[in-house]
Design an enzyme around this catalytic site. Structure first.
Site, PDB file in Angstrom:
ATOM      1  N   HIS A  92      -4.649  -0.837   5.727  1.00  0.00           N
ATOM      2  CA  HIS A  92      -4.299  -0.033   6.912  1.00  0.00           C
ATOM      3  C   HIS A  92      -5.282  -0.257   8.058  1.00  0.00           C
ATOM      4  O   HIS A  92      -5.941   0.680   8.524  1.00  0.00           O
ATOM      5  CB  HIS A  92      -4.141   1.443   6.578  1.00  0.00           C
TER       6      HIS A  92
ATOM      7  N   HIS B 145       0.878  -1.185   0.000  1.00  0.00           N
ATOM      8  CA  HIS B 145       0.000   0.000   0.000  1.00  0.00           C
ATOM      9  C   HIS B 145       0.906   1.222   0.000  1.00  0.00           C
ATOM     10  O   HIS B 145       1.439   1.615   1.033  1.00  0.00           O
ATOM     11  CB  HIS B 145      -0.884   0.015   1.246  1.00  0.00           C
TER      12      HIS B 145
ATOM     13  N   ASP C 137       1.316   2.564   3.582  1.00  0.00           N
ATOM     14  CA  ASP C 137       0.483   3.749   3.370  1.00  0.00           C
ATOM     15  C   ASP C 137       1.335   5.007   3.461  1.00  0.00           C
ATOM     16  O   ASP C 137       0.855   6.068   3.888  1.00  0.00           O
ATOM     17  CB  ASP C 137      -0.676   3.797   4.369  1.00  0.00           C
TER      18      ASP C 137
ATOM     19  N   HIS D 251       1.629   5.322  -1.651  1.00  0.00           N
ATOM     20  CA  HIS D 251       1.320   6.525  -2.423  1.00  0.00           C
ATOM     21  C   HIS D 251       2.615   7.104  -2.977  1.00  0.00           C
ATOM     22  O   HIS D 251       3.542   7.396  -2.215  1.00  0.00           O
ATOM     23  CB  HIS D 251       0.638   7.573  -1.539  1.00  0.00           C
ATOM     24  N   LEU D 252       2.668   7.266  -4.279  1.00  0.00           N
ATOM     25  CA  LEU D 252       3.821   7.886  -4.925  1.00  0.00           C
ATOM     26  C   LEU D 252       3.505   9.266  -5.481  1.00  0.00           C
ATOM     27  O   LEU D 252       4.421   9.985  -5.889  1.00  0.00           O
ATOM     28  CB  LEU D 252       4.346   6.992  -6.054  1.00  0.00           C
ATOM     29  N   ARG D 253       2.224   9.621  -5.532  1.00  0.00           N
ATOM     30  CA  ARG D 253       1.797  10.893  -6.126  1.00  0.00           C
ATOM     31  C   ARG D 253       2.233  10.954  -7.596  1.00  0.00           C
ATOM     32  O   ARG D 253       2.310   9.935  -8.272  1.00  0.00           O
ATOM     33  CB  ARG D 253       2.314  12.087  -5.323  1.00  0.00           C
TER      34      ARG D 253
ATOM     35  N   ASN E 199      -5.275   7.266  -6.187  1.00  0.00           N
ATOM     36  CA  ASN E 199      -6.030   8.486  -5.875  1.00  0.00           C
ATOM     37  C   ASN E 199      -5.263   9.750  -6.268  1.00  0.00           C
ATOM     38  O   ASN E 199      -5.000  10.631  -5.453  1.00  0.00           O
ATOM     39  CB  ASN E 199      -6.443   8.532  -4.405  1.00  0.00           C
TER      40      ASN E 199
ATOM     41  N   LYS F  84      -9.249  -0.497  -6.067  1.00  0.00           N
ATOM     42  CA  LYS F  84      -9.304   0.143  -4.747  1.00  0.00           C
ATOM     43  C   LYS F  84     -10.652   0.810  -4.522  1.00  0.00           C
ATOM     44  O   LYS F  84     -11.107   1.623  -5.330  1.00  0.00           O
ATOM     45  CB  LYS F  84      -8.188   1.191  -4.640  1.00  0.00           C
TER      46      LYS F  84
ATOM     47  N   HIS G 156     -10.464   0.887   1.593  1.00  0.00           N
ATOM     48  CA  HIS G 156     -10.269   1.851   2.676  1.00  0.00           C
ATOM     49  C   HIS G 156     -11.479   1.674   3.580  1.00  0.00           C
ATOM     50  O   HIS G 156     -12.590   2.114   3.248  1.00  0.00           O
ATOM     51  CB  HIS G 156     -10.191   3.273   2.125  1.00  0.00           C
TER      52      HIS G 156
END
Length: 346
Positions: free
Chosen positions: A174, A13, A247, A15-17, A41, A99, A136
């Site tokens: 998470h 899980h 996360d 986030h790399l943006r 996202n 997701k 989520h």
């Protein structure tokens, strides 16, 4: 124990943006991790297989020279998601999971699902083709206290969904509560949970005691101490249904340190040091490999990584930079509030 050699870990899980943030942070993950489930996202979100293919190209282009890393792509579930596109994405090998963000649950979730009934055609197809759903796990109805959102989600959304589609493979991402841990432990098949680095270390006091500290604010929000202890017990138990999903969620400091700060904690640089500390405290260093390297691949039907990494215990604390500088601005690195003595050997 002074050294520990384990398989190269994965992050289930992450986030790399995008853009300058992606380029600035990706090396902190690829330095240690071989694969990661990439969160969709973005703005706009990664909704179609074509979106995911384009995003994957941007990730690969940003990789530091010489790093071997496989981004495992996901799609952002909406009430208009096309089941045929999802199936084609899985068939192509590009899409690893879909997701589910309840609308309004976290960063960039406004395009998420408001009524899960409207997403049932996609979920039914996913159950047929064996494509996992990552959730989520929080409700967003305003009358529910933010600290109760996970427990209510299990009762009102997740459990009815799993009873309706028992063949659907679900990753509860998470997990932050004893309720979530107990629900996974009490399940029979097709349910697993990821646990973050920071939820093993902080409870809600970290956010609120001594003043509001925005760099410990995340969603799902950290809970009471007995929930943190339940997470630690699950992570260090060796139970194959629990595995690492950091996360890790970078935001530049001005977006954290403001009147309405973003949720997210950036843990990619020091996660392995933090985990070794936690597992050592729990007298479970021999189970760190299962949590970070073996259980996740088994759940997603992949082989463990053939390479290894070695962690060494240092007499003097290991120093990590307080900030990760990017072209978009500085990002604060997670401070566990205790010295770290384990490091990944170069």
């Amino acid at each position: 124990m002074k050294t520990l050699t384990i398989r190269r870990p994965d992050d289930w899980h992450l986030h790399l943006r995008d853009g300058a943030v992606l380029e600035g942070v990706i090396g902190d993950t690829t330095r240690h991790f071989a694969r990661a489930i990439i969160m969709p996202n973005l703005v706009p979100p990664v909704v179609t297989t074509a979106d995911a293919a384009a995003y994957r190209e941007r990730i690969v282009a940003a990789l530091p020279e010489g790093d071997r890393f496989e981004p495992l792509m996901t799609l952002y579930l909406t009430e208009g998601t096309d089941p045929d596109d999802v199936a084609a994405g899985k068939q192509s090998g590009l899409i690893t999971a879909v997701k589910l963000y309840p609308a309004g649950a976290t960063t960039n979730s406004s395009s998420g699902v408001r009524d899960i009934e409207n997403a049932m055609p996609v979920l039914e197809r996913m159950a047929e083709i064996g494509l996992p759903l990552c959730v989520h796990g929080e409700v967003t109805t305003p009358e529910i206290d933010i600290f109760d959102r996970e427990a209510v989600f299990i009762e009102t959304v997740l459990d009815p969904l799993r009873k309706r589609l028992p063949e659907l493979k679900v990753t509860m991402e998470h997990v932050t509560t004893k309720d979530g841990i107990d629900y996974i432990r009490g399940s029979s098949g097709n349910l697993a949970g990821t646990i973050t680095t920071h939820h093993l270390i902080i409870n809600r006091n970290a956010i609120l005691v001594g003043g509001i500290r925005p760099h410990y604010y995340c969603l799902p929000v950290a809970k009471r101490e007995h929930h943190r202890l339940a997470l630690r017990a699950a992570a260090t138990s060796g139970d194959a249904r629990f595995f690492l999903g950091t996360d890790s969620a970078p935001h530049v400091d001005p977006l954290k340190e403001c009147a309405c700060g973003c949720a997210g904690i950036y843990t990619a640089p020091n996660t392995m040091s933090c985990l070794a500390h936690v597992f050592e405290q729990e007298d479970a260093l021999d189970r760190l490999e299962a949590f970070a390297c073996l259980n996740g691949p088994a759940w997603y039907g992949l082989a463990p990584n053939p390479e290894t990494i070695t962690l060494s215990r240092q007499e003097q604390p290991v120093v990590y930079p307080a900030k990760r500088e990017t072209e978009a601005g500085a990002i604060t690195v997670f401070d566990p509030m205790f010295p770290l003595h384990w490091r990944v050997d170069p």
